[in-house]
Design an enzyme around this catalytic site. Structure first.
Site, PDB file in Angstrom:
ATOM      1  N   CYS A  54       3.140  -4.089   9.102  1.00  0.00           N
ATOM      2  CA  CYS A  54       4.407  -3.711   8.482  1.00  0.00           C
ATOM      3  C   CYS A  54       5.206  -2.901   9.506  1.00  0.00           C
ATOM      4  O   CYS A  54       4.703  -2.565  10.590  1.00  0.00           O
ATOM      5  CB  CYS A  54       4.133  -2.857   7.252  1.00  0.00           C
ATOM      6  SG  CYS A  54       3.238  -1.350   7.695  1.00  0.00           S
TER       7      CYS A  54
ATOM      8  N   HIS B   2      -5.023   2.753   9.506  1.00  0.00           N
ATOM      9  CA  HIS B   2      -6.393   2.525   9.066  1.00  0.00           C
ATOM     10  C   HIS B   2      -6.873   1.133   9.469  1.00  0.00           C
ATOM     11  O   HIS B   2      -6.984   0.220   8.644  1.00  0.00           O
ATOM     12  CB  HIS B   2      -6.503   2.709   7.549  1.00  0.00           C
ATOM     13  CG  HIS B   2      -6.448   4.149   7.140  1.00  0.00           C
ATOM     14  ND1 HIS B   2      -6.053   4.568   5.885  1.00  0.00           N
ATOM     15  CD2 HIS B   2      -6.752   5.283   7.830  1.00  0.00           C
ATOM     16  CE1 HIS B   2      -6.121   5.877   5.821  1.00  0.00           C
ATOM     17  NE2 HIS B   2      -6.535   6.346   6.979  1.00  0.00           N
TER      18      HIS B   2
ATOM     19  N   CYS C 232       5.237   7.165   8.629  1.00  0.00           N
ATOM     20  CA  CYS C 232       6.124   6.075   8.241  1.00  0.00           C
ATOM     21  C   CYS C 232       7.323   6.643   7.480  1.00  0.00           C
ATOM     22  O   CYS C 232       7.145   7.465   6.565  1.00  0.00           O
ATOM     23  CB  CYS C 232       5.387   5.068   7.354  1.00  0.00           C
ATOM     24  SG  CYS C 232       6.507   3.777   6.748  1.00  0.00           S
TER      25      CYS C 232
ATOM     26  N   GLU D 275      -2.608  10.059   2.938  1.00  0.00           N
ATOM     27  CA  GLU D 275      -1.203  10.079   2.512  1.00  0.00           C
ATOM     28  C   GLU D 275      -1.020  10.988   1.299  1.00  0.00           C
ATOM     29  O   GLU D 275      -0.048  11.751   1.214  1.00  0.00           O
ATOM     30  CB  GLU D 275      -0.741   8.654   2.177  1.00  0.00           C
ATOM     31  CG  GLU D 275       0.728   8.625   1.773  1.00  0.00           C
ATOM     32  CD  GLU D 275       1.164   7.270   1.244  1.00  0.00           C
ATOM     33  OE1 GLU D 275       0.681   6.242   1.736  1.00  0.00           O
ATOM     34  OE2 GLU D 275       2.014   7.260   0.329  1.00  0.00           O
TER      35      GLU D 275
ATOM     36  N   CYS E  14       5.558   0.611  -1.220  1.00  0.00           N
ATOM     37  CA  CYS E  14       6.520   0.129  -0.225  1.00  0.00           C
ATOM     38  C   CYS E  14       6.672  -1.394  -0.260  1.00  0.00           C
ATOM     39  O   CYS E  14       5.845  -2.111  -0.839  1.00  0.00           O
ATOM     40  CB  CYS E  14       6.102   0.594   1.165  1.00  0.00           C
ATOM     41  SG  CYS E  14       4.742  -0.357   1.826  1.00  0.00           S
TER      42      CYS E  14
ATOM     43  N   SER F 123      -8.642   1.117   4.523  1.00  0.00           N
ATOM     44  CA  SER F 123      -7.233   0.722   4.409  1.00  0.00           C
ATOM     45  C   SER F 123      -6.929   0.442   2.942  1.00  0.00           C
ATOM     46  O   SER F 123      -7.363  -0.569   2.380  1.00  0.00           O
ATOM     47  CB  SER F 123      -6.977  -0.529   5.254  1.00  0.00           C
ATOM     48  OG  SER F 123      -5.773  -1.138   4.856  1.00  0.00           O
ATOM     49  N   SER F 124      -6.175   1.347   2.327  1.00  0.00           N
ATOM     50  CA  SER F 124      -5.913   1.230   0.886  1.00  0.00           C
ATOM     51  C   SER F 124      -5.260  -0.103   0.548  1.00  0.00           C
ATOM     52  O   SER F 124      -5.695  -0.813  -0.367  1.00  0.00           O
ATOM     53  CB  SER F 124      -5.002   2.383   0.447  1.00  0.00           C
ATOM     54  OG  SER F 124      -4.567   2.198  -0.863  1.00  0.00           O
ATOM     55  N   ASN F 125      -4.229  -0.488   1.292  1.00  0.00           N
ATOM     56  CA  ASN F 125      -3.505  -1.706   0.905  1.00  0.00           C
ATOM     57  C   ASN F 125      -4.370  -2.950   1.107  1.00  0.00           C
ATOM     58  O   ASN F 125      -4.230  -3.929   0.369  1.00  0.00           O
ATOM     59  CB  ASN F 125      -2.156  -1.791   1.631  1.00  0.00           C
ATOM     60  CG  ASN F 125      -2.281  -2.276   3.043  1.00  0.00           C
ATOM     61  OD1 ASN F 125      -2.255  -3.468   3.301  1.00  0.00           O
ATOM     62  ND2 ASN F 125      -2.460  -1.352   3.992  1.00  0.00           N
TER      63      ASN F 125
END
Ligand code: SF4
Length: 348
Positions: A25, A54, A109, A139, A207, A235-237
């Site tokens: 991203c 991450h 970010c 975060e 996001c 990595s959360s996403n």
């Protein structure tokens, strides 16, 4: 690789559905380039507080080039340069860095910074802020640190029962940027049952990149006998993408950092394999997975396009200033299309 195509029903021939968008991203691209440029400009070592993004491969690659990853600023020698990761930091971390005379470059970010500013504004207006996010995630720690007296972390729908506020007429929810959209909406629904006057954030906190990657997976999942998500466990996403795939009909789903983690046992009776990657994953790792799948007979790849992305962020201003001082010109900012770069300040 063939042109984009809409997913078709489950077939009896081996194929891959490749999600788009996937991978890097704008915030990750900016953070990684920040470390690369800092290494070029200042020379090794450059210190980075926490993993810059991450992803195991990214961190290992930058380590080899001279980045030193630390947990806290007190591990950085006085006067050295330290970069703050894309996930953001609490104000106290800036204060600690100042106290040690560290030169800081903030690669947070801009979309995380936006949430920080919302938190500060609602705290100034004396709201109770319900921050939906994963307890302990960097975060969330950073955002909560903006107004610890006003913020309560709500870690998913089942945590709502524990939430208490001072004044149910003055409550707002905010969220971590990388959550499951569906689960977050369920958390909000339960919060609103409890606090009917709950206010929404001024704009989406989850996001664009997180949302787009989930939408792409939702479009493919029901057609997939197996979904492979490239990404790291912290990595959360990326983790959310596996959950979204399973929730929307994929028969199986696995998260892998590297192609060599793919297991033979996953492929029994599998015709359609979905592939995507989290927002911190370089494309080279996806290519390795596609090469592995091709060797297993899954060589036909159809791309499933859920959205086009063009957002880019300018580099942190501290770094731009130093790059300009060296070269006398505005630095080339980003890997893809510098002309399209958006100055982070314009988003605030
Ligand atoms: Fe920014 Fe979203 Fe990328 Fe996180 S996932 S770095 S919030 S664009």
């Amino acid at each position: 690789m063939s042109e984009p195509a809409a997913p078709t029903p489950r077939t009896s021939t081996k194929r891959v559905l490749l999600a788009a968008p996937r991978g890097y991203c704008a915030g990750v691209d900016r953070a990684v380039i920040t470390v690369e440029k800092a290494l070029e400009l200042y020379g090794a070592p450059v210190y980075v507080r926490k993993e810059i993004v991450h992803n195991k491969h990214v961190v290992t690659t930058l380590q080899k080039r001279g980045a030193i990853f630390v947990d806290e600023t007190d591990e950085v020698p006085e006067g050295a340069t330290v970069i703050f990761s894309a996930h953001g930091v609490a104000p106290v971390v800036h204060e600690e860095a100042r106290a040690r005379s560290l030169k800081t470059i903030d690669a947070t970010c801009p979309l995380v910074t936006k949430v920080h500013r919302e938190a500060v504004r609602f705290a100034d207006d004396d709201f109770d802020i319900l921050l939906i996010g994963h307890e302990g995630h960097e975060e969330v720690v950073g955002t909560a640190g903006e107004a610890p007296e006003h913020i309560t972390i709500v870690d998913g729908p089942d945590d709502v029962v524990n939430v208490e506020v001072r004044d149910p007429d003055k409550v707002v929810w905010l969220s971590q940027t990388t959550l499951s959209v569906d689960e977050t909406m369920e958390t909000v629904r339960r919060l609103r049952e409890k606090f009917p006057r709950l206010q929404d954030p001024p704009s989406d906190d989850i996001c664009y990149a997180t949302q787009n990657r989930q939408v792409a997976v939702k479009q493919m999942a029901a057609d997939c006998d197996l979904m492979i998500v490239v990404g790291s466990r912290n990595s959360s996403n990326s983790v959310r993408l596996v959950e979204v795939a399973l929730d929307h009909g994929a028969s199986a789903g696995h998260l892998v950092d590297y192609a060599d983690e793919i297991e033979d046992s996953w492929f029994e009776g599998v015709f359609t394999v979905g592939v995507t990657s989290g927002a911190s994953v370089p494309e080279v790792l996806v290519r390795d997975v596609l090469a592995d799948l091709a060797e297993r007979g899954y060589a036909d790849v159809d791309t499933v396009v859920a959205a086009e992305e063009s957002l880019l962020f300018a580099l942190p201003h501290e770094l731009r200033r130093d790059l300009k001082a060296r070269s006398g010109a505005e630095p080339e900012q980003l890997r893809h299309d510098p002309a399209a770069a958006v100055d982070a300040e314009s988003l605030h």
